[in-house]
Design a protein around this motif. Structure first.
Motif, mmCIF file in Angstrom:
data_model
loop_
_atom_site.group_PDB
_atom_site.id
_atom_site.type_symbol
_atom_site.label_atom_id
_atom_site.label_comp_id
_atom_site.label_asym_id
_atom_site.label_seq_id
_atom_site.Cartn_x
_atom_site.Cartn_y
_atom_site.Cartn_z
ATOM 1 N N ARG A 42 -61.401 -20.372 87.498
ATOM 2 C CA ARG A 42 -61.726 -18.990 87.127
ATOM 3 C C ARG A 42 -62.514 -18.300 88.240
ATOM 4 N N VAL A 43 -63.399 -19.046 88.898
ATOM 5 C CA VAL A 43 -64.155 -18.477 90.025
ATOM 6 C C VAL A 43 -63.184 -17.999 91.100
ATOM 7 N N GLU A 44 -62.193 -18.862 91.384
ATOM 8 C CA GLU A 44 -61.221 -18.512 92.403
ATOM 9 C C GLU A 44 -60.435 -17.260 91.990
ATOM 10 N N GLU A 45 -60.085 -17.236 90.723
ATOM 11 C CA GLU A 45 -59.326 -16.106 90.195
ATOM 12 C C GLU A 45 -60.132 -14.807 90.315
ATOM 13 N N LEU A 46 -61.436 -14.897 89.984
ATOM 14 C CA LEU A 46 -62.297 -13.711 90.070
ATOM 15 C C LEU A 46 -62.388 -13.207 91.502
ATOM 16 N N LEU A 47 -62.523 -14.146 92.448
ATOM 17 C CA LEU A 47 -62.632 -13.735 93.844
ATOM 18 C C LEU A 47 -61.344 -13.046 94.297
ATOM 19 N N ARG A 48 -60.209 -13.583 93.850
ATOM 20 C CA ARG A 48 -58.938 -12.938 94.211
ATOM 21 C C ARG A 48 -58.837 -11.549 93.596
ATOM 22 N N LEU A 49 -59.382 -11.434 92.390
ATOM 23 C CA LEU A 49 -59.323 -10.163 91.671
ATOM 24 C C LEU A 49 -60.048 -9.068 92.459
ATOM 25 N N VAL A 50 -61.149 -9.424 93.108
ATOM 26 C CA VAL A 50 -61.879 -8.422 93.890
ATOM 27 C C VAL A 50 -61.478 -8.486 95.365
ATOM 28 N N GLU A 51 -60.337 -9.167 95.619
ATOM 29 C CA GLU A 51 -59.760 -9.228 96.962
ATOM 30 C C GLU A 51 -60.685 -9.874 97.973
ATOM 31 N N LEU A 52 -61.352 -10.944 97.535
ATOM 32 C CA LEU A 52 -62.154 -11.754 98.451
ATOM 33 C C LEU A 52 -61.427 -13.078 98.658
ATOM 34 N N GLY A 90 -71.873 -6.462 103.958
ATOM 35 C CA GLY A 90 -72.258 -5.659 102.801
ATOM 36 C C GLY A 90 -71.094 -5.439 101.844
ATOM 37 N N GLY A 91 -69.931 -5.153 102.411
ATOM 38 C CA GLY A 91 -68.759 -4.907 101.573
ATOM 39 C C GLY A 91 -68.356 -6.156 100.800
ATOM 40 N N GLN A 92 -68.401 -7.307 101.477
ATOM 41 C CA GLN A 92 -68.046 -8.561 100.814
ATOM 42 C C GLN A 92 -69.023 -8.871 99.691
ATOM 43 N N ALA A 128 -71.748 1.086 87.073
ATOM 44 C CA ALA A 128 -71.933 0.889 88.511
ATOM 45 C C ALA A 128 -72.943 1.913 88.999
ATOM 46 N N ASP A 129 -74.109 1.418 89.437
ATOM 47 C CA ASP A 129 -75.200 2.317 89.820
ATOM 48 C C ASP A 129 -75.224 2.484 91.339
ATOM 49 N N GLU A 130 -74.743 3.593 91.839
ATOM 50 C CA GLU A 130 -74.760 3.887 93.279
ATOM 51 C C GLU A 130 -74.189 2.726 94.083
ATOM 52 N N CYS A 131 -73.100 2.137 93.599
ATOM 53 C CA CYS A 131 -72.714 0.859 94.179
ATOM 54 C C CYS A 131 -72.015 1.002 95.530
ATOM 55 N N VAL A 132 -71.746 2.200 95.984
ATOM 56 C CA VAL A 132 -71.165 2.315 97.326
ATOM 57 C C VAL A 132 -72.096 3.025 98.293
ATOM 58 N N ALA A 133 -73.274 3.447 97.806
ATOM 59 C CA ALA A 133 -74.145 4.274 98.640
ATOM 60 C C ALA A 133 -74.606 3.549 99.900
ATOM 61 N N ALA A 134 -74.723 2.210 99.832
ATOM 62 C CA ALA A 134 -75.268 1.482 100.979
ATOM 63 C C ALA A 134 -74.175 0.999 101.927
ATOM 64 N N LEU A 135 -72.948 1.420 101.691
ATOM 65 C CA LEU A 135 -71.846 0.862 102.480
ATOM 66 C C LEU A 135 -71.293 1.873 103.483
ATOM 67 N N ASP A 136 -70.635 1.342 104.512
ATOM 68 C CA ASP A 136 -69.963 2.202 105.482
ATOM 69 C C ASP A 136 -68.791 2.929 104.832
ATOM 70 N N VAL A 137 -68.411 4.070 105.436
ATOM 71 C CA VAL A 137 -67.380 4.889 104.791
ATOM 72 C C VAL A 137 -66.072 4.176 104.535
ATOM 73 N N THR A 138 -65.578 3.416 105.526
ATOM 74 C CA THR A 138 -64.275 2.779 105.299
ATOM 75 C C THR A 138 -64.395 1.734 104.191
ATOM 76 N N ILE A 139 -65.553 1.048 104.150
ATOM 77 C CA ILE A 139 -65.770 0.056 103.087
ATOM 78 C C ILE A 139 -65.894 0.767 101.739
ATOM 79 N N GLN A 140 -66.604 1.913 101.750
ATOM 80 C CA GLN A 140 -66.730 2.714 100.527
ATOM 81 C C GLN A 140 -65.364 2.994 99.935
ATOM 82 N N ALA A 141 -64.471 3.450 100.805
ATOM 83 C CA ALA A 141 -63.131 3.818 100.337
ATOM 84 C C ALA A 141 -62.440 2.602 99.736
ATOM 85 N N GLN A 142 -62.622 1.433 100.365
ATOM 86 C CA GLN A 142 -61.981 0.224 99.835
ATOM 87 C C GLN A 142 -62.534 -0.141 98.460
ATOM 88 N N ILE A 143 -63.860 -0.036 98.316
ATOM 89 C CA ILE A 143 -64.475 -0.414 97.039
ATOM 90 C C ILE A 143 -64.037 0.561 95.944
#
Lengths: 559, 274
Positions: A415-425, A439-441, A460-475
């Motif tokens: 299930r851990v593996e499945e969850l990581l795949r789900l968030v594309e890690l 940060g994105g990972q 989700a509380d400001e969950c992309v505010a600390a990330l770079d723009v391209t990472i923001q878009a991915q999240i």
């Protein structure tokens, strides 16, 4: 807007190379960067964290952040002198006097125990050899120029008495005190609210026009650059990938990285790809119902003072239907994070009701909390701080699964593996600790942790505010896919209106603990009913340089 | 927890500190093998002899070999440092964690208790407790455990107070983790770094107060070899036989130095004082 004067540039950097010396030998952090800065020009230096844009400016004034770093090649010629080969004494005289700097976080660069006015006057006395009286008069003049409303009184105030925006103005005043030719502004507005950001950017442009100041503006926000700069230089991994006049560069980016950067900018202009509204479903019970919620924190008035309280949330009512995606926007201090925590029973409720799936958090606290802990989860702002640094990602996820007990023990690793795949890690990252990830990972891991609960609701509380723009878009894309494929209700809190517009169906605008406006995203952003919402929208720096920035007058919104 | 070993250049301070403490520990373990003489054997013919080949550190007023006494003394002094730190560390960590985590009344009561203990001068309180219990090493350990935990409790409490509002602690609560799981699995491991660093400098203090208490006649009893007693006994002969006092004194200094180097290096590695 004035155009840069042709002729010899004020500052000319050629082949600047900076290396870090580590155990494994040298590694280049800046490789052969060449840039010119004209008089009265605003140069935007764009790139993600780690691209070397701050390092570039710091090496110009010989303020490298570590002794392991060294400039190994190149020149930076200003007024016939090479800045890189100046002695420490000569550089000391030049720093501040010819090149001023302002930084992202004004509170950590102002001396907290020194009056703001004295900090401005200090530079005047040191560099321009003014007397105490003359320095004070000059400092007050500068404070007026950078937009202090009552400089004579504010001269004697301490930094903590000011808001973030005013502190940034104070920093600018300190930097301007010695009348520098070049101002290096390192992410000067990143920590500020969007309306304050607009005011500060406007101020920088005014100063350029009045004083003929040259500015290097470091930022990760292409919108900011598009609004303020004359020329743009894009950096990536220590190299200058592209530079040019802003219109050319934004309209016809040559380098694939610049194209990706522009594509990932969440511009307000672009219509949100919202699906046609779902067919009217039969009336359902809201998943989350908030009724006249108040959250007050006591403010101690000293030993004998009256007990007062501060209302972080002052009477909010909101219904969230299952499957909905709701954005909550507002400036810092608007109470949106407190609201998020109160929704999940993580902040004390002073008054009013929060009901989750029909059960009130006030009437049946324990039962509702127990239910909520198994059906709702939160994603936090700071991806590093929200994960336990001592546990690997795999351990963190496995612990949640074990405690929740929804998955058989033997099935947890799968299930851990499945969850990581789900968030594309990559599942191979399960053995890493947060500090070994980007940060994105980390944020993906944080989302995976929330998904481990198999929640019906994610806050989700400001969950992309600390990330770079391209990472923001991915999240944001990741969230969109998750919402589409799983039966998820999402409450997405952000100060960035453009992102909310891209992701959410409905938006709630908060100000001073109250909801000022709510409605379908498209409608609110197209036709805001409230002046506050309109001002918020207008203050967003658009990537199109021909849609000028609209700065609300200082103090108009915070009154 | 599986800790993937990161290839990291060895910290020279840590290596030096470990080498010093390790050397003393080795001497203590192998004392019967390496000591040239019996530490309490009195040789009336060889009193107050200056350092020589037969007695590298000289002999004392009873004709006992100082080097042998120092080697055997390491057994007592190292034991004092370790036990004198261990119990305060454990007690202080638990009390501090509970006070910080639960707050309110628990916190108020525990903190007032700490204030009361701190209101007395450290040595005075130690001496009174030992005087009540009767002189001896076990009294010293009990007194140390009763008095020494306060600094650990305050350190841990401060850390927990900060960390319990950290996002990952809030996240743990929001995921339905029990209080004890949040406290012991998530908060405590992240808050002990400072205490571990402090316990190294504390070992120095314990060592010195142990020596001081033995010097005052309330700790280890003669004729057992212990550095503090040796310093005390040599004092009367300081003008004729400096070596009786100097070598045990130097041993205390070196061991203390070793502990504080380990503490410094740990602090650097764990990022406690960056």
């Amino acid at each position: 807007m004035s155009t840069p004067t042709p002729g010899a540039p004020l500052l000319s950097v050629r082949d600047l190379t900076v290396v870090v010396r580590g155990a494994q030998g040298q590694r280049a952090l800046l490789s052969r960067v060449s840039l010119d800065l004209g008089k009265g020009e605003i140069l935007g230096l764009v790139g993600e964290s780690g691209s070397g844009k701050s390092l570039f400016c710091r090496s110009l004034v010989q303020l490298l952040p570590s002794r392991a770093l060294a400039v190994t090649g190149g020149t930076a010629v200003m007024a016939g002198r090479d800045l890189l080969s100046l002695s420490e004494a000569d550089m000391g005289a030049l720093r501040g006097a010819k090149i001023g700097m302002i930084f992202q976080n004004p509170s950590s660069h102002l001396d907290p125990v020194m009056r703001v006015g004295d900090q401005i006057a200090e530079g005047l006395m040191f560099h321009r050899k003014l007397g105490r009286k003359a320095a004070k008069a000059e400092a007050i003049a500068i404070m007026t120029q950078v937009g202090f409303t009552d400089p004579a009184r504010q001269f004697a105030s301490y930094p903590h008495e000011f808001s973030g925006g005013m502190r940034q103005r104070a920093m600018i005043a300190v930097a301007l005190a010695c009348d520098p030719d070049i101002l290096i502004a390192d992410e000067p507005t990143t920590a500020l609210d969007v309306t304050i950001q607009a005011q500060i950017l406007k101020l920088l442009m005014d100063l350029r026009d009045q004083r003929g100041l040259s500015i290097i503006l470091i930022t990760h926000d292409l919108g900011v650059v598009a609004q303020t700069c004359d020329r743009i230089a894009v950096m990536r991994q220590g190299e200058l990938v592209e530079q040019g006049p802003k219109r050319d560069l934004l309209a016809r980016p040559q380098h694939p990285y610049t194209q990706a950067l522009i594509a990932s900018h969440p511009s307000m202009d672009e219509a949100a790809p919202t699906e046609p509204p779902a067919p009217p479903a039969p009336p359902r019970r809201p998943l989350m119902e908030i009724d006249d919620l108040h959250v007050r924190y006591p403010v101690s008035g000293g030993l004998f003072g009256r007990r007062r309280s501060f209302s972080a949330v002052a009477g909010v009512s909101l219904r969230i239907m299952p499957g909905e995606t709701v954005g909550i926007v507002g400036e810092s201090g608007s109470g949106k994070s407190t609201l998020a925590r109160a929704m999940l029973g993580l902040a004390p409720i002073s008054d009013g009701h929060v009901s989750f799936d029909g059960d009130s958090l006030r009437l049946k606290r324990d039962a509702t909390l127990a239910k909520m802990r198994r059906q709702a989860a939160m994603v936090f702002q700071d991806p590093f701080n929200s994960l336990n640094a001592r546990l690997t990602i795999g351990e963190t996820l496995a612990e949640v699964l074990r405690v929740q007990g929804k998955v058989a023990r033997a099935a947890i690793p799968a299930r851990v593996e499945e969850l990581l795949r789900l968030v594309e890690l990559d599942p191979g990252l399960a053995g890493r600790r947060p500090r070994q990830l980007s940060g994105g990972q980390c944020q993906r891991a944080g989302i995976a942790r929330a998904l481990a609960v198999e929640p019906r609701l994610i806050v989700a509380d400001e969950c992309v505010a600390a990330l770079d723009v391209t990472i923001q878009a991915q999240i944001v894309d990741l969230f969109r896919r998750l919402v589409a494929t799983m039966d998820l209700t999402l409450v997405f809190i952000a100060h960035d209106l453009a992102i909310v517009r891209h992701l959410c169906e409905r938006v709630v605008v908060m100000h001073h603990g109250r909801i000022v406006e709510e409605g379908a995203c498209a409608e609110v952003f197209e036709h805001p009913r409230e002046a506050y919402t309109a001002a918020l929208i207008a203050a967003i720096p658009d990537i199109d340089p021909d849609r000028p920035l609209h700065a609300p007058p200082a103090g108009a919104l915070t009154a | 927890m599986s800790a993937p070993a990161l290839p990291r250049p060895l910290n020279p301070t840590l290596v030096a500190g470990l080498a010093i403490v390790g050397l003393f520990a080795l001497a203590a373990l192998a004392a019967p093998l390496i000591a040239p003489a019996d530490p309490i054997y009195q040789d009336a013919a060889a009193r107050l002899q200056a350092p020589s080949l037969a007695h590298p550190f000289g002999t004392d007023n009873f004709g006992r070999d100082i080097l042998s006494r120092i080697i055997y003394g390491a057994r007592v002094d190292l034991q004092m440092a370790v036990i004198g730190v261990f119990f305060p560390l454990v007690i202080g960590t638990v009390i501090g964690a509970l006070a910080g985590f639960f707050g309110g009344l628990v916190d108020a009561v525990l903190m007032r208790l700490i204030d009361i203990i701190l209101a007395f001068p450290f040595l005075v309180l130690m001496l009174s407790i030992i005087a009540i219990l009767g002189p001896g090493l076990s009294s010293f350990y009990i007194a140390m455990a009763l008095v020494g935990w306060v600094s650990y409790a305050r350190l841990i409490r401060a850390q927990i107070l900060v960390l319990k509002n950290a996002d990952y602690a809030v996240a743990a609560v929001s995921l339905g983790f029990s209080r004890s799981r949040v406290l012991f699995r998530h908060l405590l491991p992240n808050s002990v770094a400072g205490s571990l660093v402090f316990c190294m400098s504390d070992a120095v203090l314990v060592l010195l107060s142990g020596a001081a208490i033995s010097y005052l006649g309330l700790g280890v009893q003669p004729p057992t070899a212990e550095w503090g007693i040796m310093v005390a006994e040599g004092q009367a002969f300081l003008s004729q036989a400096w070596w009786i006092t100097l070598f045990p004194g130097l041993s205390i200094v070196f061991l203390a130095f070793g502990f504080s180097m380990i503490g410094d290096a740990l602090g650097e590695i764990m990022g406690v004082h960056e």
